[in-house]
Design an enzyme around this catalytic site. Sequence first.
Site, PDB file in Angstrom:
ATOM      1  N   SER A 119      -7.698  12.828   5.680  1.00 53.87           N
ATOM      2  CA  SER A 119      -7.050  12.710   4.374  1.00 53.87           C
ATOM      3  C   SER A 119      -6.772  11.264   3.988  1.00 53.87           C
ATOM      4  O   SER A 119      -6.259  11.009   2.902  1.00 53.87           O
ATOM      5  CB  SER A 119      -5.727  13.488   4.370  1.00 53.87           C
ATOM      6  OG  SER A 119      -4.859  12.988   5.367  1.00 53.87           O
ATOM      7  N   HIS A 140     -13.452  14.834   2.117  1.00 51.11           N
ATOM      8  CA  HIS A 140     -12.062  15.272   2.144  1.00 51.11           C
ATOM      9  C   HIS A 140     -11.867  16.479   1.238  1.00 51.11           C
ATOM     10  O   HIS A 140     -11.887  16.370   0.011  1.00 51.11           O
ATOM     11  CB  HIS A 140     -11.144  14.126   1.706  1.00 51.11           C
ATOM     12  CG  HIS A 140      -9.700  14.493   1.725  1.00 51.11           C
ATOM     13  ND1 HIS A 140      -8.813  14.066   0.761  1.00 51.11           N
ATOM     14  CD2 HIS A 140      -8.984  15.271   2.578  1.00 51.11           C
ATOM     15  CE1 HIS A 140      -7.616  14.554   1.027  1.00 51.11           C
ATOM     16  NE2 HIS A 140      -7.699  15.299   2.114  1.00 51.11           N
ATOM     17  N   GLU A 152     -13.457  14.856  -2.038  1.00 57.07           N
ATOM     18  CA  GLU A 152     -13.655  13.414  -2.150  1.00 57.07           C
ATOM     19  C   GLU A 152     -14.709  12.998  -1.132  1.00 57.07           C
ATOM     20  O   GLU A 152     -14.586  13.306   0.056  1.00 57.07           O
ATOM     21  CB  GLU A 152     -12.343  12.674  -1.865  1.00 57.07           C
ATOM     22  CG  GLU A 152     -11.265  12.915  -2.909  1.00 57.07           C
ATOM     23  CD  GLU A 152      -9.935  12.283  -2.541  1.00 57.07           C
ATOM     24  OE1 GLU A 152      -9.248  11.777  -3.429  1.00 57.07           O
ATOM     25  OE2 GLU A 152      -9.571  12.314  -1.338  1.00 57.07           O
ATOM     26  N   ASN A 190      -4.532  11.385  -2.422  1.00 58.59           N
ATOM     27  CA  ASN A 190      -3.369  11.104  -1.574  1.00 58.59           C
ATOM     28  C   ASN A 190      -2.789   9.713  -1.816  1.00 58.59           C
ATOM     29  O   ASN A 190      -1.598   9.489  -1.587  1.00 58.59           O
ATOM     30  CB  ASN A 190      -3.720  11.279  -0.100  1.00 58.59           C
ATOM     31  CG  ASN A 190      -3.768  12.740   0.296  1.00 58.59           C
ATOM     32  OD1 ASN A 190      -3.183  13.587  -0.368  1.00 58.59           O
ATOM     33  ND2 ASN A 190      -4.477  13.051   1.362  1.00 58.59           N
TER      34      ASN A 190
END
Length: 285
Positions: A119, A140, A152, A190
Site C-alpha cells: 500500500s 495496489h 494503482e 493512501n
Amino acid sequence: MAINKLGVLGAGTMGAGIAQVGAQSGLQVVLIDLEQAFLDRAIKGMIKNWDRDVSKGKITERNKADFLNNITTSTHNIDFQDCDLVIEVIVENIDIKKKAFKDLNDICPPQTVIASNTSGFSITEIAATSGRPDKIVGMHFFNPVPVMKLVEVIPGADTSEETVELAMEACQTIGKKAIRAKEAPGFIVNRILVPYLNDAATAYQEGVASAEEIDEAMKLGANMPIGPLALCDLVGIDVLLMVIEYFYKEFGDPKFRPSLALKQKVRAGHYGVKSGKGFYDYSKK
C-alpha cells in the site's frame, strides 16, 4: 503478452479477493499461503460470496462451479513456476516482502512478472533484491477487491515498460481500472487518505469531539460513506500506524507525524475490527 495463469501469494482478505476476481475472469489461479487453514478459509469466503450472487440471480450454479475449478491452492511456492504473473499479498513488512521476492525469483521463469500489492512501500527497494528488477511492479488493490474498481500500477526505477503494460492489461482482464502512479510513499490514494485518518485520530486525541461525533460530522458534512475513525478500525490501526510512520520517515514532513491516539491504541492491542476493539467496541456486535 497475455495473462493465462495468475499466482497469488497470501490468502488473507486481499489475496482471496484477488484470487476470486481472477477466477471469475476465466484465469487459472494458484493461491498459496503458509498453512492450509488459511487457504481453506479463503475458499470458504469465496464460496459464500458466490452463493450470495447465485441467490441474487447474478450468476448460476454452473458459473460458481467454473469459478471454483479455476482455483488451485497450495502451501508450496514451487507451484508458481508456470505462472505468467504472481501478485504478492503478504504482511506489510518490507523486509519480509524482499525475502519473498528473492524466493520467487528462484522459482519463477525469467519471463514471469512479479507484482507487490504493497500500500505504500518502495517498489524500487523491493525490486533491488529480487534478481529481476525489470520484471517487478506495484499493483495496489483496494478492499474489498471484488467491489473496488481501482488498481494503482506503480513502476519502480528499473521496471520495464513491457512489465507495466502487462500489469495494466492484467487489470483490464480482471475487470479493474488501472491508474499508473509515480513511485512515492502512499502512491495516490493512501498519500491523501492516510493523513486524513491521522488528523481524525489527532482531533479525537485532543478532545475536539467523540469518535461518534467526528465520524458523523465527516459523513454528514463531507458526504463520506464511512467516518474516518470507523475506517481506521476497518483498515487496522496497527497497519495504519505502520504506514504513517513510514511516511514520516520518508518525507521528513511534520504533517505526517503519527497521532498519539494511534500509538496508544496499538500499545493497548486495540487494532480495530480484527481485535474486537479500536476507536469502537466490536466485542458485543
